[in-house]
Design a protein around this motif. Structure first.
Motif, PDB file in Angstrom:
ATOM      1  N   ILE A 197       5.684  11.225  -3.573  1.00 34.27           N
ATOM      2  CA  ILE A 197       4.776  10.165  -4.036  1.00 34.27           C
ATOM      3  C   ILE A 197       3.396  10.741  -4.333  1.00 34.27           C
ATOM      4  O   ILE A 197       2.793  10.434  -5.366  1.00 34.27           O
ATOM      5  CB  ILE A 197       4.677   9.030  -2.985  1.00 34.27           C
ATOM      6  N   ASN A 198       2.883  11.583  -3.430  1.00 34.55           N
ATOM      7  CA  ASN A 198       1.567  12.183  -3.638  1.00 34.55           C
ATOM      8  C   ASN A 198       1.540  13.058  -4.886  1.00 34.55           C
ATOM      9  O   ASN A 198       0.558  13.056  -5.633  1.00 34.55           O
ATOM     10  CB  ASN A 198       1.134  12.991  -2.410  1.00 34.55           C
ATOM     11  N   THR A 199       2.615  13.808  -5.130  1.00 29.48           N
ATOM     12  CA  THR A 199       2.690  14.653  -6.319  1.00 29.48           C
ATOM     13  C   THR A 199       2.661  13.813  -7.589  1.00 29.48           C
ATOM     14  O   THR A 199       1.937  14.132  -8.543  1.00 29.48           O
ATOM     15  CB  THR A 199       3.967  15.518  -6.283  1.00 29.48           C
ATOM     16  N   HIS A 237       9.261   2.352   2.639  1.00 29.04           N
ATOM     17  CA  HIS A 237      10.336   1.614   1.970  1.00 29.04           C
ATOM     18  C   HIS A 237      11.302   2.577   1.270  1.00 29.04           C
ATOM     19  O   HIS A 237      12.528   2.436   1.400  1.00 29.04           O
ATOM     20  CB  HIS A 237       9.726   0.627   0.978  1.00 29.04           C
ATOM     21  N   ILE A 238      10.774   3.550   0.568  1.00 31.98           N
ATOM     22  CA  ILE A 238      11.632   4.523  -0.127  1.00 31.98           C
ATOM     23  C   ILE A 238      12.396   5.374   0.878  1.00 31.98           C
ATOM     24  O   ILE A 238      13.581   5.660   0.689  1.00 31.98           O
ATOM     25  CB  ILE A 238      10.800   5.392  -1.088  1.00 31.98           C
ATOM     26  N   ALA A 239      11.739   5.767   1.962  1.00 34.56           N
ATOM     27  CA  ALA A 239      12.410   6.569   2.991  1.00 34.56           C
ATOM     28  C   ALA A 239      13.546   5.782   3.643  1.00 34.56           C
ATOM     29  O   ALA A 239      14.606   6.341   3.946  1.00 34.56           O
ATOM     30  CB  ALA A 239      11.403   7.026   4.043  1.00 34.56           C
ATOM     31  N   GLN A 240      13.364   4.483   3.847  1.00 32.55           N
ATOM     32  CA  GLN A 240      14.418   3.657   4.439  1.00 32.55           C
ATOM     33  C   GLN A 240      15.598   3.481   3.481  1.00 32.55           C
ATOM     34  O   GLN A 240      16.744   3.411   3.909  1.00 32.55           O
ATOM     35  CB  GLN A 240      13.859   2.295   4.835  1.00 32.55           C
ATOM     36  N   GLN A 241      15.321   3.408   2.185  1.00 28.74           N
ATOM     37  CA  GLN A 241      16.389   3.265   1.198  1.00 28.74           C
ATOM     38  C   GLN A 241      17.149   4.578   0.982  1.00 28.74           C
ATOM     39  O   GLN A 241      18.263   4.561   0.462  1.00 28.74           O
ATOM     40  CB  GLN A 241      15.821   2.796  -0.146  1.00 28.74           C
ATOM     41  N   ASN A 242      16.528   5.689   1.348  1.00 34.80           N
ATOM     42  CA  ASN A 242      17.136   7.007   1.157  1.00 34.80           C
ATOM     43  C   ASN A 242      17.133   7.762   2.483  1.00 34.80           C
ATOM     44  O   ASN A 242      16.331   8.669   2.692  1.00 34.80           O
ATOM     45  CB  ASN A 242      16.356   7.803   0.094  1.00 34.80           C
ATOM     46  N   PRO A 243      18.047   7.410   3.392  1.00 32.13           N
ATOM     47  CA  PRO A 243      18.030   8.019   4.726  1.00 32.13           C
ATOM     48  C   PRO A 243      18.301   9.525   4.717  1.00 32.13           C
ATOM     49  O   PRO A 243      18.017  10.201   5.703  1.00 32.13           O
ATOM     50  CB  PRO A 243      19.119   7.262   5.485  1.00 32.13           C
ATOM     51  N   HIS A 244      18.827  10.046   3.619  1.00 34.26           N
ATOM     52  CA  HIS A 244      19.078  11.484   3.542  1.00 34.26           C
ATOM     53  C   HIS A 244      17.801  12.278   3.286  1.00 34.26           C
ATOM     54  O   HIS A 244      17.803  13.498   3.374  1.00 34.26           O
ATOM     55  CB  HIS A 244      20.112  11.783   2.445  1.00 34.26           C
ATOM     56  N   LEU A 245      16.675  11.589   2.981  1.00 37.00           N
ATOM     57  CA  LEU A 245      15.391  12.246   2.759  1.00 37.00           C
ATOM     58  C   LEU A 245      14.481  12.048   3.964  1.00 37.00           C
ATOM     59  O   LEU A 245      14.447  10.972   4.557  1.00 37.00           O
ATOM     60  CB  LEU A 245      14.694  11.663   1.526  1.00 37.00           C
ATOM     61  N   TYR A 246      13.745  13.086   4.305  1.00 36.38           N
ATOM     62  CA  TYR A 246      12.754  12.964   5.367  1.00 36.38           C
ATOM     63  C   TYR A 246      11.546  12.200   4.836  1.00 36.38           C
ATOM     64  O   TYR A 246      11.205  12.300   3.654  1.00 36.38           O
ATOM     65  CB  TYR A 246      12.287  14.345   5.846  1.00 36.38           C
ATOM     66  N   ILE A 300       0.840  -1.188   0.000  1.00 37.59           N
ATOM     67  CA  ILE A 300       0.000   0.000   0.000  1.00 37.59           C
ATOM     68  C   ILE A 300       0.879   1.242   0.000  1.00 37.59           C
ATOM     69  O   ILE A 300       2.103   1.152   0.180  1.00 37.59           O
ATOM     70  CB  ILE A 300      -0.977  -0.012   1.195  1.00 37.59           C
ATOM     71  N   LYS A 301       0.250   2.403  -0.235  1.00 37.00           N
ATOM     72  CA  LYS A 301       1.015   3.638  -0.399  1.00 37.00           C
ATOM     73  C   LYS A 301       1.897   3.944   0.810  1.00 37.00           C
ATOM     74  O   LYS A 301       3.069   4.322   0.645  1.00 37.00           O
ATOM     75  CB  LYS A 301       0.065   4.803  -0.685  1.00 37.00           C
ATOM     76  N   SER A 302       1.387   3.755   2.021  1.00 34.74           N
ATOM     77  CA  SER A 302       2.193   4.058   3.212  1.00 34.74           C
ATOM     78  C   SER A 302       3.413   3.141   3.307  1.00 34.74           C
ATOM     79  O   SER A 302       4.481   3.572   3.740  1.00 34.74           O
ATOM     80  CB  SER A 302       1.345   3.949   4.472  1.00 34.74           C
ATOM     81  N   GLU A 303       3.273   1.880   2.884  1.00 38.39           N
ATOM     82  CA  GLU A 303       4.419   0.961   2.881  1.00 38.39           C
ATOM     83  C   GLU A 303       5.438   1.378   1.831  1.00 38.39           C
ATOM     84  O   GLU A 303       6.648   1.279   2.061  1.00 38.39           O
ATOM     85  CB  GLU A 303       3.952  -0.466   2.616  1.00 38.39           C
TER      86      GLU A 303
END
Length: 95
Positions: free
Chosen positions: A26-28, A9-18, A2-5
């Motif tokens: 994603i929403n955009t 997942h993307i946030a965990q792969q890119n720790p430099h992003l909040y 789902i969208k929250s997952e």
């Protein structure tokens, strides 16, 4: 997934992003796809697939419970066709 997952997942792969920035990205993307389809445009993501709109004509259907005819109006429905790269990846993973 789902969208929250997906966002997590993307946030965990890119720790430099909040996580809130990933959520905004994603929403955009999803809003742009939705808006383009609402305008009748086709959205193609190379290697993934293409989103488009199909026109369905008005028709007479049947109520499965009672068997009586029911009028169904014309409508536009979203359609997704997978890209070749995605199809190939799905069909070769288990080999």
């Amino acid at each position: 997934m789902i969208k929250s997952e997906l966002i997590l997942h993307i946030a965990q792969q890119n720790p430099h992003l909040y996580q809130r920035d990933v959520e905004r990205i994603i929403n955009t993307i999803l809003n742009e796809i939705r808006d383009a389809l609402a305008r009748g445009d086709r959205v193609e993501l190379r290697g993934f697939g293409a989103f488009s709109i199909k026109e369905r004509q008005a028709r007479t259907a049947r109520n499965p419970r009672t068997g009586t005819p029911v009028s169904v109006g014309a409508k536009r429905v979203p359609y997704f066709k997978t890209g070749k790269d995605l199809r190939d990846r799905l069909n070769t993973e288990g080999e």
